[in-house]
Enzyme design. Structure first.
Site, PDB file in Angstrom:
ATOM      1  N   ASP A 150       0.819  -1.226   0.000  1.00  0.00           N
ATOM      2  CA  ASP A 150       0.000   0.000   0.000  1.00  0.00           C
ATOM      3  C   ASP A 150       0.848   1.269   0.000  1.00  0.00           C
ATOM      4  O   ASP A 150       0.329   2.358  -0.232  1.00  0.00           O
ATOM      5  CB  ASP A 150      -0.911   0.008   1.230  1.00  0.00           C
ATOM      6  N   MET A 182      -5.778  -2.723  -5.002  1.00  0.00           N
ATOM      7  CA  MET A 182      -5.644  -2.681  -3.534  1.00  0.00           C
ATOM      8  C   MET A 182      -4.934  -1.397  -3.076  1.00  0.00           C
ATOM      9  O   MET A 182      -4.553  -0.562  -3.878  1.00  0.00           O
ATOM     10  CB  MET A 182      -4.847  -3.901  -3.048  1.00  0.00           C
ATOM     11  N   ARG A 228      -0.661  -8.960  -4.732  1.00  0.00           N
ATOM     12  CA  ARG A 228       0.157  -9.260  -3.545  1.00  0.00           C
ATOM     13  C   ARG A 228       1.138 -10.395  -3.799  1.00  0.00           C
ATOM     14  O   ARG A 228       2.069 -10.588  -3.035  1.00  0.00           O
ATOM     15  CB  ARG A 228      -0.745  -9.634  -2.359  1.00  0.00           C
TER      16      ARG A 228
HETATM   17  O1  F6P Z   1      -2.259  -4.105   3.397  1.00  0.00           O
HETATM   18  C1  F6P Z   1      -2.132  -4.877   2.294  1.00  0.00           C
HETATM   19  C2  F6P Z   1      -3.469  -5.296   1.734  1.00  0.00           C
HETATM   20  O2  F6P Z   1      -3.274  -6.075   0.628  1.00  0.00           O
HETATM   21  C3  F6P Z   1      -4.400  -4.132   1.396  1.00  0.00           C
HETATM   22  O3  F6P Z   1      -4.109  -3.544   0.164  1.00  0.00           O
HETATM   23  C4  F6P Z   1      -5.738  -4.806   1.412  1.00  0.00           C
HETATM   24  O4  F6P Z   1      -6.762  -3.894   1.707  1.00  0.00           O
HETATM   25  C5  F6P Z   1      -5.598  -5.811   2.559  1.00  0.00           C
HETATM   26  O5  F6P Z   1      -4.220  -6.025   2.716  1.00  0.00           O
HETATM   27  C6  F6P Z   1      -6.278  -7.125   2.315  1.00  0.00           C
HETATM   28  O6  F6P Z   1      -6.172  -7.843   3.485  1.00  0.00           O
HETATM   29  P1  F6P Z   1      -6.435  -9.413   3.544  1.00  0.00           P
HETATM   30  O7  F6P Z   1      -5.301 -10.085   2.855  1.00  0.00           O
HETATM   31  O8  F6P Z   1      -6.457  -9.720   5.009  1.00  0.00           O
HETATM   32  O9  F6P Z   1      -7.721  -9.676   2.859  1.00  0.00           O
END
Ligand code: F6P
Length: 396
Positions: free
Chosen positions: A171, A213, A308
């Protein structure tokens, strides 16, 4: 052996000599450190684990890895990341697993968002665990985002556990640092996805809204929109209402496909921080278009966790490794409750042997992070001003 400073030494040598002198002067005996990755995983975390382990091993420091972040500390789930060796040098080397992990996405240690660690009582248990014979460590390298660094700061403040933080979050929402581990890889993934969407959009002469994201930070959306050649970027920091956003997108689509523009595709990037579900936004825009240009079509794509994953980019591996060098040296110097930063947009910070890496107190990092997210920070004002300047260009 005393380290004398010579005037004609280049600055980097002088700061290396200074930090070595500091290490000698205030060296706490660090013989074993712990590494953990916590919160949302980010491509490059493994490169940081590997580099931190190599830097520590070279100094004769053993390294253990806690599995799944703070949960591993609380549940005594850890494993050795170094091994004894007879080869010349410190007699300590990284395990094979660590030596070969830098090219992998995710984290070999696993990660988690530990709800337990919000409790002071659980942090007290963590302190106990970290002092126990089985998992005693002299300090921690905490690789993670705001939540993880906030937890480490509390553990240090309440229980005196030494740590150095390494910012890792796709982020890019952490104060004092120009980038975090994972941002560059995520941006490359978004741009590649937009190129693919552009192929099908062009084939059908369609518009797309692509959601990326970023939690409350619009950084990924802002930066990727310029690189992907988007026609508009929608991010929370702009503070626009749902109706305004619908009107902006509908207008961007009409103008894009108008005769004088004659575009074959229109691409709009939307940050997930804008709390209008992508499908609802697209449905409302389609309704608006149907009133004036029923031949125009718009579709939604949410990239989600795709951004990610993946092998870390050159930049993420390089930055992660240089963060790790700065962090382990800081811990060995007896520093704590600090975070390493990359090409900080702020002036100040403690210099390290690496001109691009400075160290910042967690108090300053968390204050600046709050200002980044509430829009008060000069850094965010600059980013938004740049996007406004770019908006006219983007929509051309
Ligand atoms: O903080 C990183 C992130 O990928 C954000 O961009 C996103 O809102 C969140 O984590 C998603 O979280 P999770 O993997 O717990 O669904």
């Amino acid at each position: 052996m005393p380290i004398r400073r010579r005037r004609d030494q280049p600055v980097s040598d002088q700061s290396a000599a200074r930090s070595e002198r500091r290490a000698l002067r205030c060296r706490v005996t660090i013989s074993r450190i712990g590494i953990l990755t916590s919160g949302g995983d980010a491509p490059g975390m493994n490169a940081a684990i590997r580099a931190a382990t190599l830097v520590a091993a070279q100094r004769g420091i053993e390294v253990v890895g806690f599995e799944r972040g703070w949960e591993g500390v609380l549940d005594s789930r850890l494993r050795e990341l170094t091994r004894r060796t007879t080869s010349p040098g410190s007699g300590i080397a990284p395990t094979h697993e660590v030596d070969t992990c830098a090219s992998l996405g995710g984290s070999i240690l696993g990660s988690a968002r530990s709800k337990r660690f919000y409790e002071a009582s659980e942090r007290a248990k963590a302190k106990e665990a970290l002092s126990s014979s089985t998992q005693r460590v002299d300090g921690l390298i905490v690789i993670g985002g705001n939540g993880s660094l906030t937890g480490a700061h509390a553990l240090h403040t309440e229980q005196g556990v030494p740590f150095i933080g390494i910012p890792a979050s796709i982020d890019n929402d952490i104060g004092c640092t120009g980038t975090c581990i994972g941002v560059d890889t995520a941006l490359n993934t978004i741009v590649e996805a937009c190129d693919r969407i552009t192929d099908t959009a062009r084939a059908h002469r369609r518009a797309f809204v692509v959601e990326v994201m970023g939690r409350q930070s619009g950084y990924l959306c802002m930066a990727a929109s310029i690189a992907a050649g988007a026609d508009a970027a929608l991010f929370r920091e702009d503070g626009r209402s749902e109706d305004e956003i619908v009107a902006i997108v509908a207008d961007t689509v009409r103008r894009g496909f108008s005769d004088d523009r004659g575009k074959q595709r229109v691409l709009v990037l939307k940050a997930e921080g804008i709390e209008i579900p992508c499908t609802r936004l697209v449905r409302r825009v389609q309704e608006a278009l149907d009133l004036t240009h029923p031949d125009l079509e718009i579709r939604a794509t949410v990239l989600g966790h795709l951004v990610r994953g993946g092998a870390p980019s050159f930049l993420d591996r390089m930055v992660a490794s240089r963060f790790a060098l700065g962090a382990v040296m800081a811990l060995a110097e007896g520093a704590s409750d600090e975070m390493v930063a990359w090409q900080s947009p702020l002036s100040g910070g403690t210099p390290t042997v690496d001109r691009s890496v400075t160290r910042w107190s967690l108090t300053k990092v968390l204050d600046e992070t709050r200002a980044l997210l509430d829009g008060g920070s000069g850094v965010i004002k600059q980013r938004v001003a740049l996007m406004h300047a770019a908006a006219g260009v983007l929509a051309l």
